[in-house]
Write a protein that holds these residues in place. Structure first.
Motif, PDB file in Angstrom:
ATOM      1  N   LEU A 250      -3.614   6.252  13.439  1.00 40.10           N
ATOM      2  CA  LEU A 250      -2.888   5.077  13.469  1.00 40.10           C
ATOM      3  C   LEU A 250      -3.137   3.935  12.913  1.00 40.10           C
ATOM      4  CD1 LEU A 250      -2.102   5.900  17.439  1.00 40.10           C
ATOM      5  CD2 LEU A 250      -0.635   5.919  15.575  1.00 40.10           C
ATOM      6  N   ILE A 251      -4.439   3.638  12.895  1.00 37.18           N
ATOM      7  CA  ILE A 251      -5.116   2.636  12.132  1.00 37.18           C
ATOM      8  C   ILE A 251      -4.713   2.426  10.613  1.00 37.18           C
ATOM      9  CG2 ILE A 251      -7.333   1.657  11.690  1.00 37.18           C
ATOM     10  CD1 ILE A 251      -8.519   2.469  14.255  1.00 37.18           C
ATOM     11  N   ALA A 252      -4.968   3.989  10.125  1.00 40.22           N
ATOM     12  CA  ALA A 252      -4.886   3.968   8.687  1.00 40.22           C
ATOM     13  C   ALA A 252      -3.553   3.674   8.461  1.00 40.22           C
ATOM     14  CB  ALA A 252      -5.148   5.473   8.214  1.00 40.22           C
ATOM     15  N   ALA A 253      -2.245   4.019   9.293  1.00 33.90           N
ATOM     16  CA  ALA A 253      -1.079   3.784   9.208  1.00 33.90           C
ATOM     17  C   ALA A 253      -0.387   2.187   9.727  1.00 33.90           C
ATOM     18  CB  ALA A 253      -0.287   4.665  10.071  1.00 33.90           C
ATOM     19  N   LYS A 254      -1.728   1.543   9.815  1.00 36.00           N
ATOM     20  CA  LYS A 254      -1.315  -0.017  10.595  1.00 36.00           C
ATOM     21  C   LYS A 254      -0.253  -0.029  11.721  1.00 36.00           C
ATOM     22  CE  LYS A 254      -2.577  -2.176   6.214  1.00 36.00           C
ATOM     23  NZ  LYS A 254      -2.091  -2.809   4.868  1.00 36.00           N
TER      24      LYS A 254
ATOM     25  N   ARG B 185     -14.136  -2.489  17.651  1.00 43.22           N
ATOM     26  CA  ARG B 185     -14.937  -3.385  17.016  1.00 43.22           C
ATOM     27  C   ARG B 185     -14.502  -3.398  15.562  1.00 43.22           C
ATOM     28  NH1 ARG B 185     -19.766  -1.807  19.963  1.00 43.22           N
ATOM     29  NH2 ARG B 185     -20.166  -3.014  21.820  1.00 43.22           N
ATOM     30  N   GLN B 186     -14.071  -2.285  14.996  1.00 40.96           N
ATOM     31  CA  GLN B 186     -13.897  -2.166  13.433  1.00 40.96           C
ATOM     32  C   GLN B 186     -12.541  -2.506  13.092  1.00 40.96           C
ATOM     33  OE1 GLN B 186     -15.144   1.750  12.546  1.00 40.96           O
ATOM     34  NE2 GLN B 186     -17.244   1.714  13.197  1.00 40.96           N
ATOM     35  N   SER B 187     -11.521  -2.267  14.015  1.00 41.95           N
ATOM     36  CA  SER B 187     -10.286  -2.685  13.689  1.00 41.95           C
ATOM     37  C   SER B 187      -9.464  -3.322  14.763  1.00 41.95           C
ATOM     38  CB  SER B 187      -9.579  -1.069  13.546  1.00 41.95           C
ATOM     39  OG  SER B 187      -8.216  -1.233  13.268  1.00 41.95           O
ATOM     40  N   LYS B 188      -8.525  -4.214  14.281  1.00 45.92           N
ATOM     41  CA  LYS B 188      -7.561  -5.034  15.042  1.00 45.92           C
ATOM     42  C   LYS B 188      -6.396  -4.143  15.564  1.00 45.92           C
ATOM     43  CE  LYS B 188      -4.865  -6.695  11.406  1.00 45.92           C
ATOM     44  NZ  LYS B 188      -4.276  -7.850  10.947  1.00 45.92           N
ATOM     45  N   PHE B 189      -6.320  -2.791  14.985  1.00 44.13           N
ATOM     46  CA  PHE B 189      -5.138  -2.043  15.422  1.00 44.13           C
ATOM     47  C   PHE B 189      -5.774  -1.108  16.617  1.00 44.13           C
ATOM     48  CE2 PHE B 189      -4.105  -3.030  11.013  1.00 44.13           C
ATOM     49  CZ  PHE B 189      -2.569  -3.293  11.189  1.00 44.13           C
TER      50      PHE B 189
ATOM     51  N   HIS C 185       2.799  10.422   8.219  1.00 49.50           N
ATOM     52  CA  HIS C 185       3.934   9.461   8.042  1.00 49.50           C
ATOM     53  C   HIS C 185       4.350   8.686   9.430  1.00 49.50           C
ATOM     54  CE1 HIS C 185       4.342  12.619   4.877  1.00 49.50           C
ATOM     55  NE2 HIS C 185       4.663  11.795   4.107  1.00 49.50           N
ATOM     56  N   ILE C 186       3.205   8.274   9.973  1.00 50.76           N
ATOM     57  CA  ILE C 186       3.345   7.610  11.283  1.00 50.76           C
ATOM     58  C   ILE C 186       4.439   6.500  11.109  1.00 50.76           C
ATOM     59  CG2 ILE C 186       2.288   6.583  13.316  1.00 50.76           C
ATOM     60  CD1 ILE C 186      -0.136   8.256  12.412  1.00 50.76           C
ATOM     61  N   GLN C 187       3.889   5.646  10.283  1.00 51.54           N
ATOM     62  CA  GLN C 187       4.930   4.236  10.224  1.00 51.54           C
ATOM     63  C   GLN C 187       6.236   4.480   9.960  1.00 51.54           C
ATOM     64  OE1 GLN C 187       5.139   0.409  10.329  1.00 51.54           O
ATOM     65  NE2 GLN C 187       3.036   0.873  10.131  1.00 51.54           N
ATOM     66  N   GLU C 188       6.285   5.351   8.695  1.00 54.43           N
ATOM     67  CA  GLU C 188       7.707   5.784   8.452  1.00 54.43           C
ATOM     68  C   GLU C 188       8.476   6.321   9.640  1.00 54.43           C
ATOM     69  OE1 GLU C 188       5.003   6.445   4.633  1.00 54.43           O
ATOM     70  OE2 GLU C 188       5.026   6.599   7.102  1.00 54.43           O
ATOM     71  N   ARG C 189       8.144   7.218  10.265  1.00 54.80           N
ATOM     72  CA  ARG C 189       8.829   7.978  11.413  1.00 54.80           C
ATOM     73  C   ARG C 189       8.959   7.145  12.440  1.00 54.80           C
ATOM     74  NH1 ARG C 189       7.733  13.491  11.054  1.00 54.80           N
ATOM     75  NH2 ARG C 189       8.723  13.726  12.709  1.00 54.80           N
TER      76      ARG C 189
END
Length: 255
Positions: free
Chosen positions: A76-80, A111-115, A205-209
């Motif tokens: 999910l983080i990679a997909a923002k 700590r590493q990601s805001k997502f 394709h999380i963001q696109e879906r």
């Protein structure tokens, strides 16, 4: 009184036979979902999609990696796409030291990601209100969507299982992202068109879906599901069942 259909697995696989009456009666919703506020403005393509997981999940470093929410969070983080994670209430009494020790991998990921953010468990009467800030509730099994063999539980059970967190999501007005194997849950949600199937392609394709489904219309469907699956609409089945049980042993029940 069965919350799911796991006994069907025992019947078909192990030759078990039920003795006496049985009723399938899942947790159901409270029917408290609020109608979403319609927004006439065009959808902001830059708005962060927010997912939430609330409930029990296995801890990877304890050998329970089939759940794999650390890996799911990384996808999910990679997909923002943001993921907020609320562990099961059994950890509510944990000291800060105990909680940090158990969930150290997740805390570091936050700590590493805001997502991504791991939260302390919520009280039941606070849960729905907090979940409603998200766009989707998730109930994904990492080993399944990653095509890995299950190591810590029997994957065959999934098709028979129910999931209490799904009803919390609906009461919060959220569509639900589910692993394909949750066949019983998918069947319950199908009439409301509020279940979103997660498989290997979805995870790539999380963001696109998800973005086309982050709409007021989808939230309205979740509200309809919350009301259609509200306990008050189904409690008569449980009442009738126990009247029958009482009659079986000669006890008369007066209304």
């Amino acid at each position: 009184c069965a919350r799911d259909l796991q006994f069907n697995y025992a019947e078909r696989t192990l030759g078990y036979r039920l003795g006496g009456r049985v009723i399938f009666f899942p947790e159901y919703c409270w029917g408290v979902a609020k109608e979403p506020i319609a927004d006439s403005r065009p959808q902001d393509p830059g708005r962060t999609i927010r997912c939430v997981q609330a409930g029990n999940f296995g801890i990877e470093k304890l050998g329970e990696g089939d759940w794999g929410y650390a890996r799911i969070a990384e996808k999910l983080i990679a997909a923002k796409v943001r993921l907020d994670l609320y562990p099961n209430w059994i950890y509510a009494g944990s000291s800060e030291r105990e909680f940090t020790k158990i969930f150290s991998d997740y805390i570091e990921l936050g700590r590493q990601s805001k997502f991504f953010e791991l939260h302390r468990p919520l009280k039941a009467d606070e849960l729905v209100e907090r979940l409603s800030d998200s766009d989707f509730g998730v109930n994904i099994i990492w080993s399944e969507v990653a095509g890995l063999p299950s190591q810590s539980f029997n994957a065959t059970f999934h098709r028979y299982c129910m999931s209490a967190r799904v009803f919390d999501y609906l009461d919060a007005g959220l569509p639900v992202v589910l692993s394909k194997s949750h066949r019983l849950v998918h069947a319950m949600l199908r009439r409301y068109r509020v279940g979103i199937e997660a498989d290997a392609d979805f995870m790539e394709h999380i963001q696109e879906r998800l973005r086309p489904l982050a709409t007021v219309e989808m939230r309205c469907r979740a509200v309809k599901a919350s009301r259609g699956l509200a306990i008050e609409r189904h409690i008569h089945r449980l009442e009738r069942f126990y009247v029958q049980v009482a009659n079986d042993v000669g006890i008369s029940i007066r209304s």
